[in-house]
Design an enzyme around this catalytic site. Structure first.
Site, short mmCIF file in Angstrom:
data_model
loop_
_atom_site.label_atom_id
_atom_site.label_comp_id
_atom_site.label_asym_id
_atom_site.label_seq_id
_atom_site.Cartn_x
_atom_site.Cartn_y
_atom_site.Cartn_z
N ALA B 46 0.81 -1.22 0.00
CA ALA B 46 0.00 0.00 0.00
C ALA B 46 0.84 1.27 0.00
O ALA B 46 0.52 2.26 0.62
CB ALA B 46 -0.96 -0.02 1.19
N HIS B 49 5.72 4.49 -3.93
CA HIS B 49 7.17 4.65 -3.85
C HIS B 49 7.60 5.94 -4.51
O HIS B 49 7.04 6.35 -5.53
CB HIS B 49 7.87 3.48 -4.55
CG HIS B 49 7.71 2.18 -3.84
ND1 HIS B 49 8.54 1.79 -2.83
CD2 HIS B 49 6.80 1.19 -3.99
CE1 HIS B 49 8.15 0.59 -2.38
NE2 HIS B 49 7.10 0.21 -3.08
N LYS B 250 16.51 -7.62 1.90
CA LYS B 250 15.89 -6.31 1.76
C LYS B 250 15.17 -5.81 3.00
O LYS B 250 14.78 -4.66 3.08
CB LYS B 250 14.85 -6.36 0.62
CG LYS B 250 15.45 -5.98 -0.73
CD LYS B 250 14.37 -5.82 -1.78
CE LYS B 250 13.66 -4.48 -1.64
NZ LYS B 250 12.72 -4.23 -2.75
N ILE B 333 3.95 -6.98 -13.24
CA ILE B 333 3.76 -5.71 -12.51
C ILE B 333 3.93 -5.98 -11.01
O ILE B 333 2.97 -6.01 -10.25
CB ILE B 333 2.38 -5.07 -12.83
CG1 ILE B 333 2.12 -5.06 -14.34
CG2 ILE B 333 2.32 -3.66 -12.26
CD1 ILE B 333 3.04 -4.17 -15.16
N SER B 335 6.28 -4.87 -7.46
CA SER B 335 6.64 -3.57 -6.90
C SER B 335 7.58 -2.86 -7.88
O SER B 335 8.48 -3.50 -8.42
CB SER B 335 7.34 -3.76 -5.56
OG SER B 335 7.78 -2.53 -5.07
N SER B 339 2.42 1.98 -7.34
CA SER B 339 2.86 3.36 -7.54
C SER B 339 2.79 3.74 -9.01
O SER B 339 2.46 4.86 -9.37
CB SER B 339 4.30 3.53 -7.07
OG SER B 339 4.55 2.77 -5.92
N CYS B 398 -20.83 -2.03 12.38
CA CYS B 398 -19.46 -2.41 12.80
C CYS B 398 -19.02 -1.44 13.87
O CYS B 398 -18.76 -0.28 13.61
CB CYS B 398 -18.51 -2.36 11.60
SG CYS B 398 -16.77 -2.46 12.04
N CYS B 400 -16.31 -1.58 15.82
CA CYS B 400 -14.88 -1.30 15.93
C CYS B 400 -14.47 -0.16 14.99
O CYS B 400 -13.71 0.72 15.35
CB CYS B 400 -14.05 -2.53 15.61
SG CYS B 400 -14.36 -3.92 16.70
#
Lengths: 421, 476
Positions: B46, B49, B250, B333, B335, B339, B398, B400
């Site tokens: 998410a 970059h 990494k 596709i 990382s 982005s 919901c 929460c």
């Protein structure tokens, strides 16, 4: 028509939650002479989680008879109705502050704020979900907490599965082992990580042994299999540090995994209001009146700490309800401030602090199973109370009464401990 | 006859389809699953970059920097949460510092703005909870966070608002070249014809390309395991904290999400099964160990869920985007795919134009879409005005995440309409909080069954055989 203007916007005592704790607190407050009481309940009826607990075993202490959950709730509902105590259903409290302003939302009033003389928190608790357990494997349908399964079966009339493995031996898990069996499902195993059950002894007997459902202690689920729906789980025994012994791993085919791995007091509102919580109970820190560290805000029932029996929830709610009445009348009468400490064998106490010299019943839980041990109350080196206990177990809440005599002394802190024989 | 068939309704397919609806409404998106955003889009970091990571000149580098620059405006148009929180690549040694200098240089060449090297003190001033061993960092102020499935759902929704169609459960099994374009056949017998086909089939894009005779590359899945923590933990770091790549690997990232949770991961493990999204004991232990070195004080007791995402790693090491005979492939596709996704959509259009496709901008294209979370952004007065008209907005389902029946019904009635519990969850966040649906799931099942006009037992978690309930009780 003005949407909210002609509504009453202040109450003497407002109770958050209309389950067994909230109703008992309201009734107690009424009986102590207060009339300006309001219960706010998020569901469409009073009763809380008792509504789905259709098994019996409730009320032996409180009413001297064995009731089902809905019957127990109904008794309190009648008391609320007979006294004409006001309540709002389908109403969710979304915020409270230290000045006791409470914000809630419902269909009729929209989002509205109430000024409260005193607030009693009685929101109950929720179950620990799969994510919090970090079980490896796939994420298919068929993994439910025991309480969610109970809701499907008892409230909605649907079967969440047919071939069941249960992880955790908390009471709801044990009750659901029996309930699913009675509905024709096959409960293959109940696995418990700890070397002892987390549930009541009577539930092990009546829900597992009577139905030949095996309970595997020191055993956990290490992997979940199945793409769309659960197809199997791998279970393994654990060592004394609770690490799985992979050489003992075996796979049990099933379509459902029920989780009964602990209950967590539901204290989001409490936290948002800046009320300090106890790291062990996950409930507010309270004094003997069940008053939190924020003046005029009280807590009782499973939102404060998880109880074994609803009877004890009601008992505690009476303390909170009557204390709230004394508070709004300015009669709280604090004549002491005694810290109550524990050793490692006593996990926690409620209350955590004593602010009055009245006789006080202290609820507590132990960290492990202890046999033929002594329950001791000391001030410094002075032993104020000592009694032998045949068996103490984490699954059973214990109590000890601190008398006015014991509390008086020199006002120093008291320590509750378990000493081995 | 359609102009375009887009195969795959992930974030790339969704944005490509939406981009094409700027020019024509004869667009159909086909998706093999029961909902959109079901593959890599549903489970990744998410992150938007900044663009210093990919080799200069590569498609990854070009499209990342361009996509990152486009993302904020796109997110605003589509009503998707976006936050430019900046990112830090943290190093633990002098050797790491050299690597960071190389990254800085590469980033500058790639055109990334505002990059800066920080010493240990400067890192701590920015992020007080950074790990004890951290001695240097590369700071990228343009790093950002966005929710990938929210972006995908909004993109598909926007495409549909502009006339595109969505076919669920359409698993492509055969592609035929015809004079006017292509015939695309589904496993269940459905068939569609279009002048152009855009292959955005993620992990399966190599197999789809092969069906059209446009293969020659392969895609393999790389497993990445994640842990998601309660919103209580979301403010532990402000920026996204990466670890400097070294001989040791990494590392993982530690980042807040746009919804305020804390996300840790991913691991990187090459596997062969394109559908194996299971988590492992070892993987989660690794996430935990690495994350703890990068950031101190992570509350592992507050993990609310863990999951696995599969990146589609292409055989060339770069994104594989090509256009031949009216067949476009967007493959490999991995990382920084999320982005780059807005730029990939633009690039596909550029490739189509270059190949001779006629693309005239429509005058009636609607670029904006109401945010799915619009209700939470209203003032109390506005909320009360809406509640007066639609009281369901006052009925909390919901607890929460604080999601009402009104918001759930709105999601179920908004294209692309969810038909599964997970679909409702991804659109509304209902059941995504700390109780993970313990209380609200039975109610959501009820709403979904009523809205879809199906029996309670027909409702699934994520399509196929993922039924929530298996039948009635004895007395019911």
């Amino acid at each position: 028509m003005a949407y909210l203007s002609d509504e009453k916007i202040s109450f003497g005592i407002v109770i958050v939650g209309g389950g067994p704790a909230g109703m008992a607190a309201a009734v107690a407050a009424y009986d102590a002479g207060e009339r300006d009481i309001l219960i706010l309940e998020r569901d469409n009826a009073l009763g809380g989680i008792l509504r789905q607990c259709i098994h019996n075993g409730f009320g032996l202490h409180r009413f001297g008879e064995e009731l089902t959950g809905p019957e127990y709730a109904y008794k309190y509902e009648r008391m609320v109705e007979e006294r004409g105590i006001a309540y709002m259903l389908d109403t969710m409290v979304i915020g409270i502050d230290k000045e006791r302003n409470l914000t809630a939302v419902n269909r009729d009033r929209g989002i509205f704020t109430i000024k409260c003389g005193a607030i009693i928190l009685a929101m109950g608790c929720r179950e620990r979900p799969r994510g919090a357990l970090n079980i490896a494997g796939t994420r298919p349908a068929g993994i439910y907490t025991a309480g969610t399964a109970q809701k499907y079966v008892n409230m909605k009339g649907y079967m969440p599965g047919r071939e069941v493995v249960i992880l955790g031996s908390g009471d709801i898990g044990l009750i659901m082992a029996r309930r699913m069996t009675l509905e024709g499902a096959s409960v293959k195993a109940v696995c418990e990580l700890m070397p002892y059950s987390g549930g009541l002894a009577r539930n092990i007997e009546q829900c597992l042994n009577d139905f030949d459902i095996p309970l595997y202690l020191s055993t956990t689920v290490v992997e979940i299999h199945g793409k769309e729906r659960v197809e199997a789980v791998t279970v393994a025994e654990v060592d004394e540090r609770r690490r799985p012994k992979l050489e003992t791993a075996r796979t049990i085919p099933c379509d459902t995994l029920l989780l009964s791995c602990g209950l967590i007091p539901e204290n989001e509102l409490t936290k948002d209001a800046g009320i300090p919580l106890d790291a062990i109970t996950n409930g507010a820190v309270v004094n003997g009146d069940r008053e939190t560290d924020v003046e005029g805000i009280f807590a009782c029932g499973n939102v404060l700490h998880v109880h074994d029996l609803v009877d004890y929830v009601s008992e505690e709610a009476v303390i909170a309800g009557t204390s709230a009445v004394r508070y709004i009348r300015g009669e709280s009468g604090r004549d002491a401030d005694i810290a109550l400490k524990t050793d490692g064998r006593v996990r926690y106490t409620v209350p955590q602090r004593i602010t009055s010299l009245k006789d006080t019943v202290v609820y507590f839980r132990v960290a492990d199973v202890y046999k033929d041990a002594y329950l001791v109350v000391k001030r410094g080196e002075e032993v104020l109370y000592k009694r032998k206990k045949q068996k103490l177990a984490p699954g059973e809440m214990e109590t000890v009464k601190l008398t006015e005599e014991m509390l008086k002394g020199d006002g120093g802190e008291l320590r509750l401990s378990i000493e081995m024989a | 006859m359609l102009d375009y068939i887009v195969i795959g309704a992930g974030v790339v397919g969704g944005l490509v389809a939406r981009e094409l609806t700027r020019y024509t409404d004869k667009v159909c998106i086909v998706e093999k699953e029961a909902d959109v955003a079901m593959g890599a889009t549903s489970a990744n970091s998410a992150i938007v970059h900044a663009g210093f990571d990919a080799k200069e000149g590569s498609l990854k580098a070009r499209l990342n920097v361009r996509g990152s620059e486009m993302m904020e405006e796109l997110a605003t148009e589509l009503g998707v949460k976006y936050k430019r929180n900046g990112s830090l690549v943290v190093g633990f040694s002098d050797e790491d510092k050299k690597t960071l200098e190389d990254l800085l240089e590469r980033g500058n060449k790639n055109g990334v703005k505002g990059l800066k090297l920080l010493d240990g003190g400067e890192v701590r001033a920015l992020e007080p909870n950074i790990g004890e061993g951290v001695s240097c960092a590369l700071y990228a102020p343009t790093g950002a966070i966005v929710c990938p499935y929210e972006l995908c759902i909004a993109a598909v929704g926007s495409a549909m608002d502009n006339g595109a169609r969505l076919e669920h459960g359409f698993e492509v099994k055969k592609i035929e070249k015809i004079d006017t374009g292509y015939r695309v056949f589904a496993k269940d017998g459905r068939m569609l014809e279009a002048a152009y086909v855009i292959n955005c089939a993620g992990a399966y894009s190599d197999e789809v390309a092969e069906m059209a005779g446009k293969g020659g590359f392969s895609v393999h899945p790389r497993r990445g395991e994640y842990m998601l923590l309660d919103r209580e933990c979301g403010s532990l770091v402000r920026s996204t904290v990466f670890r400097c790549p070294s001989k040791m690997g990494k590392g993982v990232l530690v980042t807040p999400t746009v919804d305020g949770n804390l996300l840790l991961g991913p691991t990187a493990e090459d596997i062969s099964d394109k559908d194996d999204t299971s988590t492992t004991v070892e993987g989660l232990a690794r996430v935990r160990a690495l994350a703890s070195e990068q950031v101190s004080g992570i509350g592992f007791g507050k993990v609310i869920t863990s999951f696995t995402g599969l990146r589609s790693v292409g055989s060339t090491g770069d994104f594989i985007i090509s256009c031949e005979d009216g067949f476009v492939s967007c493959a490999g596709i991995e990382s920084p795919g999320l982005s780059a996704s807005p730029a990939i959509a633009k690039y596909v259009v550029e490739l189509l134009v270059a190949s001779g496709a006629r693309l005239d901008e429509r005058e009636d294209f609607i670029p904006t879409r109401r945010a799915m979370h619009f209700f939470s952004e209203l003032s109390v007065e506005e909320k009360n005005a809406l509640i007066k008209e639609q009281p369901e907005y006052a009925h909390m389902i919901c607890r929460c995440e604080g999601i009402s029946e009104g918001e759930i019904l709105n999601a179920i009635r908004t294209e692309p309409r969810p038909r599964t519990l997970d679909g409702v969850k991804r659109r509304t966040r209902a059941s995504m909080g700390r109780c993970q649906g313990g209380f609200c799931t039975p109610y959501i099942v009820e709403l979904l069954a009523a809205e879809l006009g199906v029996d309670y037992t027909e409702v699934t978690k994520s399509g196929g055989g993922s039924y929530i309930n298996v039948g009635r009780t004895k007395e019911a």
